[in-house]
Design an enzyme around this catalytic site. Structure first.
Site, short mmCIF file in Angstrom:
data_model
loop_
_atom_site.label_atom_id
_atom_site.label_comp_id
_atom_site.label_asym_id
_atom_site.label_seq_id
_atom_site.Cartn_x
_atom_site.Cartn_y
_atom_site.Cartn_z
N ARG A 250 -6.52 16.82 -8.75
CA ARG A 250 -7.34 16.08 -7.78
C ARG A 250 -7.09 16.65 -6.37
O ARG A 250 -6.01 16.46 -5.82
CB ARG A 250 -6.96 14.59 -7.81
N HIS A 254 -7.14 9.96 -3.22
CA HIS A 254 -7.62 9.12 -4.33
C HIS A 254 -8.97 8.50 -3.98
O HIS A 254 -9.91 8.54 -4.78
CB HIS A 254 -6.59 8.03 -4.65
N TYR A 263 2.31 11.38 -0.17
CA TYR A 263 3.06 11.54 -1.43
C TYR A 263 2.96 12.93 -2.07
O TYR A 263 3.47 13.16 -3.16
CB TYR A 263 2.65 10.45 -2.45
C1 LIG Z 1 -6.52 -2.78 -14.30
C2 LIG Z 1 -6.43 -2.05 -13.00
N1 LIG Z 1 -5.22 -1.79 -12.48
C3 LIG Z 1 -5.11 -1.13 -11.30
C4 LIG Z 1 -6.23 -0.73 -10.62
C5 LIG Z 1 -6.10 -0.01 -9.29
N2 LIG Z 1 -6.40 1.41 -9.47
C6 LIG Z 1 -7.63 1.90 -9.22
S1 LIG Z 1 -7.74 3.52 -9.55
C7 LIG Z 1 -6.13 3.62 -10.03
C8 LIG Z 1 -5.54 4.93 -10.49
C9 LIG Z 1 -6.21 5.48 -11.70
O1 LIG Z 1 -5.78 6.78 -11.96
P1 LIG Z 1 -6.46 7.66 -13.07
O2 LIG Z 1 -6.88 6.83 -14.22
O3 LIG Z 1 -5.53 8.79 -13.37
O4 LIG Z 1 -7.80 8.21 -12.41
P2 LIG Z 1 -8.03 9.09 -11.12
O5 LIG Z 1 -8.20 8.16 -9.96
O6 LIG Z 1 -6.85 10.00 -10.97
O7 LIG Z 1 -9.30 9.85 -11.36
C10 LIG Z 1 -5.51 2.38 -9.91
C11 LIG Z 1 -4.11 2.10 -10.24
C12 LIG Z 1 -7.48 -1.04 -11.21
N3 LIG Z 1 -8.63 -0.65 -10.63
N4 LIG Z 1 -7.55 -1.67 -12.39
#
Ligand SMILES: Cc1ncc(C[n+]2csc(CCOP(=O)(O)OP(=O)(O)O)c2C)c(N)n1
Length: 294
Positions: A250, A254, A263
């Protein structure tokens, strides 16, 4: 395809026309430019939120490996698959600006796209909910005798949710025609992949559930295209679920609510952008093809 856009193993040549490759390249570039514009639009206070796809543009290859009638369940970094299917810039902007023309009637946060016409289920914020929904939808397609499959995208972070495990087990035991596509981009917001799990990434979990699994270079659009096509064949012809783990990085923060310099070193990001860029790889491949055939 290596970092210079060369296909070293001829058996992996995607055998696609120049027009097809140019369409994918254009979609990747469009996504990149859209990300620049909409990221700035958020910074200028015009929209409330945005998430970029920088570094993960090659995932468009997975949309190209599907049939447009296959149902997609996305997470939120799959705008490229929508562009590939023909989501217009107006439709995308209407959603991000939550205006009266938005297909979702302005009821969702920006980037939570959906399109009935393009067989793309509306994105929902709670992580991983789409994964068991995808297994269920695939089961329904099978029962209806439909010869399409379901594509389900998620990040490696979402794969830490219980829903991921329930979804894989039900898909394996009920033989659901679904492709689970994990974009492992190295981070779940600020948590690096190395702190998210102790096993061998996400791919090793598929094998545990008895699911055909493949790990692929997520910055190589043709590798992604090839594996998706092969996965689709297994899903549609044999009702076998498949797990694809695409290893990528990425490049962007985020979301607009994040500052990733807190980080990870900025140099790490710059190095990825410079040394392993999915857009540059495809551009070099195209230049090579055009020059060889001229
Ligand atoms: C159930 C839930 N827990 C926490 C979140 C907060 N949250 C949103 S995106 C994210 C990280 C997700 O990472 P990943 O699945 O690796 O996808 P990326 O953003 O790296 O594409 C988190 C913890 C959420 N949206 N839903």
């Amino acid at each position: 395809m290596d970092r210079q856009g060369k296909i070293t193993d001829p058996s992996q040549d995607p055998q696609v026309s120049e027009n097809f490759a140019v369409k994918i390249y254009k979609d990747m570039i469009t996504l990149n430019i859209l990300d620049l514009i909409l990221y700035d639009a958020q910074r200028q206070g015009r929209i409330s939120f945005y998430m970029t796809n920088f570094g993960e543009e090659a995932c468009i290859g997975s949309a190209a490996g599907l049939d447009n009638e296959d149902m997609i369940f996305g997470q939120y970094r799959e705008a490229g698959t929508l562009l590939y299917r023909g989501f217009t810039l107006d439709e995308l902007m209407n959603q991000c600006y939550s205006n009266e023309n938005d297909l979702g009637k302005g009821r969702q946060m920006p980037v939570h796209y959906g399109s009935k016409k393009l067989n793309f289920q509306t994105i929902s914020s709670p992580l991983a909910t789409q994964i068991p929904q995808a297994s269920g939808a695939a089961y329904a397609l099978k029962r209806a005798g439909n010869k399409n499959c379901v594509m389900c995208y998620f990040g490696e972070g979402a794969a830490s949710e219980g829903d991921f495990h329930a979804a894989l087990n039900i898909a394996a035991t009920m033989k659901c025609p679904v492709i689970f596509f994990c974009r492992n981009n190295g981070f779940a917001i600020s948590t690096p992949a190395l702190e998210q799990y102790k096993g061998d990434g996400i791919a090793s979990r598929g094998i545990g559930y008895g699911i055909d699994t493949i790990r692929v270079d997520g910055n190589d659009v043709w590798a992604i295209y090839n594996v998706t096509k092969a996965a689709r064949k297994l899903a549609v012809e044999e009702n076998r679920p498949v797990l694809i783990e695409a290893l990528t990085y990425r490049i962007g923060h985020h979301s607009t609510s994040d500052d990733s310099s807190a980080y990870r070193p900025k140099k790490e990001v710059e190095d990825w952008k410079r040394l392993d860029n999915p857009l540059v790889r495809l551009r070099k491949w195209l230049e090579d093809k055009v020059l060889t055939e001229a």
